[in-house]
Design a protein around this motif. Sequence first.
Motif, PDB file in Angstrom:
ATOM      1  N   GLY A   1      29.111  43.567 -17.858  1.00 22.09           N
ATOM      2  CA  GLY A   1      30.043  44.717 -18.024  1.00 22.09           C
ATOM      3  C   GLY A   1      29.629  45.805 -16.989  1.00 22.09           C
ATOM      4  N   VAL A   2      29.302  45.103 -15.768  1.00 20.87           N
ATOM      5  CA  VAL A   2      29.128  46.089 -14.517  1.00 20.87           C
ATOM      6  C   VAL A   2      29.765  45.435 -13.165  1.00 20.87           C
ATOM      7  CG1 VAL A   2      26.973  46.750 -15.388  1.00 20.87           C
ATOM      8  CG2 VAL A   2      26.959  44.908 -13.958  1.00 20.87           C
ATOM      9  N   SER A   3      29.485  46.282 -12.193  1.00 16.65           N
ATOM     10  CA  SER A   3      30.140  45.852 -11.231  1.00 16.65           C
ATOM     11  C   SER A   3      29.260  44.723 -10.347  1.00 16.65           C
ATOM     12  CB  SER A   3      30.571  46.701  -9.933  1.00 16.65           C
ATOM     13  OG  SER A   3      29.574  47.173  -9.347  1.00 16.65           O
ATOM     14  N   ARG A   4      29.633  43.873  -9.269  1.00 18.67           N
ATOM     15  CA  ARG A   4      29.068  43.009  -8.499  1.00 18.67           C
ATOM     16  C   ARG A   4      28.060  43.547  -7.872  1.00 18.67           C
ATOM     17  NH1 ARG A   4      33.279  40.870  -5.253  1.00 18.67           N
ATOM     18  NH2 ARG A   4      32.030  39.207  -4.092  1.00 18.67           N
ATOM     19  N   ALA A   5      28.218  45.008  -7.490  1.00 21.12           N
ATOM     20  CA  ALA A   5      27.456  45.708  -6.383  1.00 21.12           C
ATOM     21  C   ALA A   5      26.280  45.897  -7.185  1.00 21.12           C
ATOM     22  CB  ALA A   5      28.156  46.861  -6.109  1.00 21.12           C
ATOM     23  N   THR A   6      26.337  46.485  -8.532  1.00 18.36           N
ATOM     24  CA  THR A   6      25.348  46.939  -9.464  1.00 18.36           C
ATOM     25  C   THR A   6      24.363  45.441  -9.315  1.00 18.36           C
ATOM     26  OG1 THR A   6      26.686  48.525 -10.519  1.00 18.36           O
ATOM     27  CG2 THR A   6      24.742  47.729 -11.588  1.00 18.36           C
ATOM     28  N   VAL A   7      24.938  44.322  -9.864  1.00 15.96           N
ATOM     29  CA  VAL A   7      24.194  43.419 -10.178  1.00 15.96           C
ATOM     30  C   VAL A   7      23.500  43.034  -8.913  1.00 15.96           C
ATOM     31  CG1 VAL A   7      24.150  40.796 -10.381  1.00 15.96           C
ATOM     32  CG2 VAL A   7      25.770  41.969 -11.634  1.00 15.96           C
TER      33      VAL A   7
ATOM     34  N   ALA B   1      26.410  29.858 -12.077  1.00 19.85           N
ATOM     35  CA  ALA B   1      27.050  31.323 -12.205  1.00 19.85           C
ATOM     36  C   ALA B   1      26.924  31.875 -11.102  1.00 19.85           C
ATOM     37  CB  ALA B   1      26.296  32.135 -13.371  1.00 19.85           C
ATOM     38  N   THR B   2      27.900  32.605 -10.928  1.00 18.67           N
ATOM     39  CA  THR B   2      27.957  33.664  -9.635  1.00 18.67           C
ATOM     40  C   THR B   2      27.693  35.171  -9.730  1.00 18.67           C
ATOM     41  OG1 THR B   2      30.103  34.358  -9.566  1.00 18.67           O
ATOM     42  CG2 THR B   2      29.757  32.134  -8.552  1.00 18.67           C
ATOM     43  N   SER B   3      27.498  35.803  -8.968  1.00 21.16           N
ATOM     44  CA  SER B   3      27.211  37.125  -9.430  1.00 21.16           C
ATOM     45  C   SER B   3      28.265  38.055  -9.946  1.00 21.16           C
ATOM     46  CB  SER B   3      26.744  38.013  -7.962  1.00 21.16           C
ATOM     47  OG  SER B   3      27.882  38.350  -7.155  1.00 21.16           O
ATOM     48  N   SER B   4      29.334  37.424  -9.762  1.00 18.18           N
ATOM     49  CA  SER B   4      30.603  38.034 -10.581  1.00 18.18           C
ATOM     50  C   SER B   4      30.526  37.714 -12.028  1.00 18.18           C
ATOM     51  CB  SER B   4      31.942  37.358 -10.091  1.00 18.18           C
ATOM     52  OG  SER B   4      32.289  38.149  -8.704  1.00 18.18           O
TER      53      SER B   4
ATOM     54  N   TYR C   1      16.310  46.962  -6.555  1.00 22.73           N
ATOM     55  CA  TYR C   1      16.443  48.226  -6.502  1.00 22.73           C
ATOM     56  C   TYR C   1      16.841  48.792  -8.043  1.00 22.73           C
ATOM     57  CZ  TYR C   1      16.456  47.934  -1.425  1.00 22.73           C
ATOM     58  OH  TYR C   1      16.219  47.672  -0.265  1.00 22.73           O
ATOM     59  N   ALA C   2      16.458  48.085  -8.953  1.00 22.84           N
ATOM     60  CA  ALA C   2      16.737  48.455 -10.216  1.00 22.84           C
ATOM     61  C   ALA C   2      16.346  49.737 -10.917  1.00 22.84           C
ATOM     62  CB  ALA C   2      15.841  47.351 -11.171  1.00 22.84           C
ATOM     63  N   GLU C   3      15.606  50.412 -10.104  1.00 25.11           N
ATOM     64  CA  GLU C   3      15.222  51.832 -10.441  1.00 25.11           C
ATOM     65  C   GLU C   3      16.196  52.830 -10.293  1.00 25.11           C
ATOM     66  OE1 GLU C   3      14.018  51.406  -6.512  1.00 25.11           O
ATOM     67  OE2 GLU C   3      13.851  50.255  -8.005  1.00 25.11           O
ATOM     68  N   ARG C   4      17.055  52.372  -9.327  1.00 18.30           N
ATOM     69  CA  ARG C   4      18.336  53.464  -9.062  1.00 18.30           C
ATOM     70  C   ARG C   4      19.186  53.644 -10.151  1.00 18.30           C
ATOM     71  NH1 ARG C   4      20.285  50.952  -3.142  1.00 18.30           N
ATOM     72  NH2 ARG C   4      18.281  51.521  -1.794  1.00 18.30           N
ATOM     73  N   PHE C   5      19.114  52.668 -11.039  1.00 24.32           N
ATOM     74  CA  PHE C   5      20.005  52.587 -12.096  1.00 24.32           C
ATOM     75  C   PHE C   5      19.368  52.943 -13.496  1.00 24.32           C
ATOM     76  CE2 PHE C   5      21.652  49.751  -8.770  1.00 24.32           C
ATOM     77  CZ  PHE C   5      22.838  49.877  -8.931  1.00 24.32           C
ATOM     78  N   ALA C   6      20.244  53.338 -14.544  1.00 23.07           N
ATOM     79  CA  ALA C   6      19.753  53.596 -15.788  1.00 23.07           C
ATOM     80  C   ALA C   6      19.136  52.452 -16.310  1.00 23.07           C
ATOM     81  CB  ALA C   6      21.066  53.869 -16.852  1.00 23.07           C
ATOM     82  N   PRO C   7      17.919  52.701 -16.964  1.00 25.40           N
ATOM     83  CA  PRO C   7      16.974  51.358 -17.337  1.00 25.40           C
ATOM     84  C   PRO C   7      18.064  50.185 -18.192  1.00 25.40           C
ATOM     85  CG  PRO C   7      16.181  53.477 -17.898  1.00 25.40           C
ATOM     86  CD  PRO C   7      17.463  53.833 -17.189  1.00 25.40           C
ATOM     87  N   GLU C   8      18.997  50.907 -19.128  1.00 20.54           N
ATOM     88  CA  GLU C   8      19.404  50.055 -19.949  1.00 20.54           C
ATOM     89  C   GLU C   8      20.744  49.257 -19.236  1.00 20.54           C
ATOM     90  OE1 GLU C   8      21.545  54.124 -20.932  1.00 20.54           O
ATOM     91  OE2 GLU C   8      19.470  53.125 -20.513  1.00 20.54           O
ATOM     92  N   THR C   9      21.071  49.745 -18.201  1.00 20.68           N
ATOM     93  CA  THR C   9      22.031  49.182 -17.128  1.00 20.68           C
ATOM     94  C   THR C   9      21.199  48.105 -16.426  1.00 20.68           C
ATOM     95  OG1 THR C   9      23.318  51.023 -16.645  1.00 20.68           O
ATOM     96  CG2 THR C   9      23.451  49.103 -15.169  1.00 20.68           C
ATOM     97  N   ALA C  10      20.117  48.324 -16.021  1.00 23.49           N
ATOM     98  CA  ALA C  10      19.212  47.095 -15.165  1.00 23.49           C
ATOM     99  C   ALA C  10      18.920  46.033 -16.169  1.00 23.49           C
ATOM    100  CB  ALA C  10      18.042  47.863 -14.732  1.00 23.49           C
TER     101      ALA C  10
END
Lengths: 318, 318
Positions: A13-19, A3-6, A26-35
């Motif tokens: 359901g997010v972008s590669r950048a987020t992954v 599997a790739t980051s894509s 840097y998970a804490e920069r994001f909404a907990p459910e997103t992470a």
Amino acid sequence: MNATSSDVAKHAGVSRATVSQVLNGYAERFAPETAAKVFASAAALGYEPSAAGRALRRGSSDFVVALLPHTTFGGNLQDLFEQMTVTLADHGYTLVLRMSGSAASTLDRMIAGMKPAAVFSLTPFTSAEQEVLRRRNVLAVDPPSVSAVDYNRAIGRMQGLTLVDAGHRRLAFAHLRDERQDPFGFAREEGIRDVAHERGLDDPQVIDVSIDLDSALSALDALTTPGIAVACYNDDVAMSLLAAARVRGLEVPRDVAVIGMDRSDLSRIALPRLTTIEYDIVAAASAGVASLLKALGAGAPLPASTPAFLSLIPGDTV
Amino acid sequence: MNATSSDVAKHAGVSRATVSQVLNGYAERFAPETAAKVFASAAALGYEPSAAGRALRRGSSDFVVALLPHTTFGGNLQDLFEQMTVTLADHGYTLVLRMSGSAASTLDRMIAGMKPAAVFSLTPFTSAEQEVLRRRNVLAVDPPSVSAVDYNRAIGRMQGLTLVDAGHRRLAFAHLRDERQDPFGFAREEGIRDVAHERGLDDPQVIDVSIDLDSALSALDALTTPGIAVACYNDDVAMSLLAAARVRGLEVPRDVAVIGMDRSDLSRIALPRLTTIEYDIVAAASAGVASLLKALGAGAPLPASTPAFLSLIPGDTV
DNA sequence: GTGAAAGCGCTAACAA
DNA sequence: TTGTTAGCGCTTTCAC
């Protein structure tokens, strides 16, 4: 297959950048459910980041190269490298091993291609290796970076002092004659020379010995002074000289004194018991790993005190 | 600092694609002077291709991983891996070493990230390793793929036959005692056992020896039969037993016969001269590398005949 | 908080 | 015979 980051991004359901961000601390920069979604997707897909992609982007890889000393590689060292493998893996690094004897040019190529995060050695780098590492601008960690001591010179000094303190007044140094270059011998010879000068003795005689009886015999015959005391490059050299002395009917240490280096396994069964010096490679390793992690920016506590890596093993040949 | 293929292209006045082709063995597709310019520029700039870029593009890297066996790792094995390092480098591959003992999961991670061109082992892969390699679809080369011969068993057989042919009727095998299981020792023990059965002798006695005098003395004392003949795991074990025999006042080979393995440097200066077996690691390495290269698709001619890797070095201890 | 865009260095298919 | 183009998987601004 992999599997790739894509894939992870799509699945979550997010972008590669987020992954990328989430998975790189840097998970804490994001909404907990997103992470959480990202972590779950990564786990579900068995995502393993590609070392190549990451290295290409970052300019250096997560590999740490350990140079293996040309020494007997027994249980302790193996434990040590396995331990290092695990410890470094915990910090995101991948340990790979490399024979240190291989020509510096192949080291150079490996570094140029692999762009390791660091190169680690249990024994001091040779000047050729240092040159390569410096030129390639690679983080290099070896025992001297741990403690700043020139261990080889210190080894020579320790050998010399042991001989002088036992009453010997005439010193010699026996190099290992080898097709391979011996980067350590000269520093050790210098250590012996230092001792001779400090104690007002003549310059040490220098001989070359290879590990066979004929060579040891002629080297022994070349020693001009009766009662000379020989500091040897290693225990193999010392044991060759001892064998030669036995053949010549010389008494040890009266006619010729010998001190080895390494405390090799076989030196432990030699009769007479070989006086030698032990380099505590395990202590050197744990100090090295600690300083390696520190240099890499991974926060590992350094051992409080610098351990003494060298110790004299008394015997009957001095 | 490091020149890229773009730099080379610019310097040579051609495109990156041309540089890539020329430098990857398709020089003859181009005009001779074009190729020459590219080579010259690459040399002038000290160009080293980036492993990361190449791996990213190709999907697999130029790394070859060698799994290190859990065995005492003496000079011979080190020479072997150095030899392999150089030979593979000549073919554009970079050898990295890895403790085989590390958990299969870390092997998996390494393979997933590094995407090696092949994984090589001197000892047969464990089933866990096989599973990982199969799943990751990595080229795997181990001794069974090189030849159907189990060399360790053959070593044991050769030791046993040498002892039996010299008239000994009571065999023993001396393991090198190690906390860890030694994958070579048991196969060799089997070889000795084979010989005993074929010749109608009693089952060999098995002892463990570590390289120190006390251990060798108790191992020797444990041998029940006078005139026993001991096949040793390696020369160090053999020399320990010889030292113990000397202490005990036993005559060699009359009271105890000893055959070593490895023809180590020190065994060459032993008195009495140690009977031992030499494993031609250079031949073994080139056979291994040849089959590796063949599997990799690099056209290296396989040696016509399987060389005899083992040869008996006569001595006075059998 | 999250995504779009750019580019690390390389090579393979295709176009010219 | 050579160059153009695209994209391998990833991370890192920067804009939203």
